[in-house]
Design an enzyme around this catalytic site. Structure first.
Site, short mmCIF file in Angstrom:
data_model
loop_
_atom_site.label_atom_id
_atom_site.label_comp_id
_atom_site.label_asym_id
_atom_site.label_seq_id
_atom_site.Cartn_x
_atom_site.Cartn_y
_atom_site.Cartn_z
N SER A 40 105.18 -7.32 -48.00
CA SER A 40 104.62 -6.26 -48.98
C SER A 40 105.91 -5.80 -49.44
CB SER A 40 103.74 -5.48 -48.26
OG SER A 40 104.01 -4.16 -48.45
N TYR A 53 102.75 0.73 -40.68
CA TYR A 53 103.05 -0.29 -41.68
C TYR A 53 104.04 -0.86 -42.36
CZ TYR A 53 101.24 -2.62 -46.39
OH TYR A 53 100.84 -3.75 -46.98
#
Length: 143
Positions: A40, A53
């Site tokens: 990501s 995350y």
């Protein structure tokens, strides 16, 4: 929210590790293969309310680079780092403030097909070409 941290670690780190473990023996035996991992943009920059995350996505980037370095040039490894992509991710955020911020960001989300095309590009390269890293995000996304 420790239970959410554990789920992120299980999916984003352990899931990648188990996937690699499943294919690595065959790839080593045939002395070729191509592992594609999804990280990501959060694996490149940390942002508030997403440190766990982000940490898991930094781990995916590190695992991808480590596998590439340890493969002796036999296995191609591509790490794809999407930005805002139209997926179910935003529906799983339980913190109201975080969900609102992510919802705003995802108003510019790109179609998942963009990521599929990037993966196809990496796969279609000649065997001696390894596309190691791609960041794919909406043109209007700041992060």
């Amino acid at each position: 929210k420790v239970d959410e941290w554990e789920k992120m670690v299980d999916v984003n780190i352990k899931g990648v590790l188990y996937g690699i473990a499943a294919v690595l023996p065959t790839m080593r035996e045939q002395q070729s293969g191509h592992v594609i991992n999804l990280s990501s943009v959060a694996g490149h920059v940390v942002f508030p309310a997403a440190s766990v995350y982000c940490a898991t996505k930094f781990a995916v980037k590190a695992l991808s680079e480590g596998l590439r370095m340890e493969s002796n040039g036999e296995i191609r490894v591509t790490n794809i780092s999407p930005g805002a992509v139209d997926t179910e991710l935003t529906g799983s955020i339980t913190d109201t403030q975080t969900a609102e911020g992510v919802g705003e960001l995802y108003s510019i989300a790109i179609d998942a097909d963009a990521i599929a095309r990037a993966i196809a590009f990496a796969i279609e390269q000649p065997e001696d070409v390894d596309v190691n890293e791609m960041i794919i995000r909406p043109t209007k996304q700041e992060l």
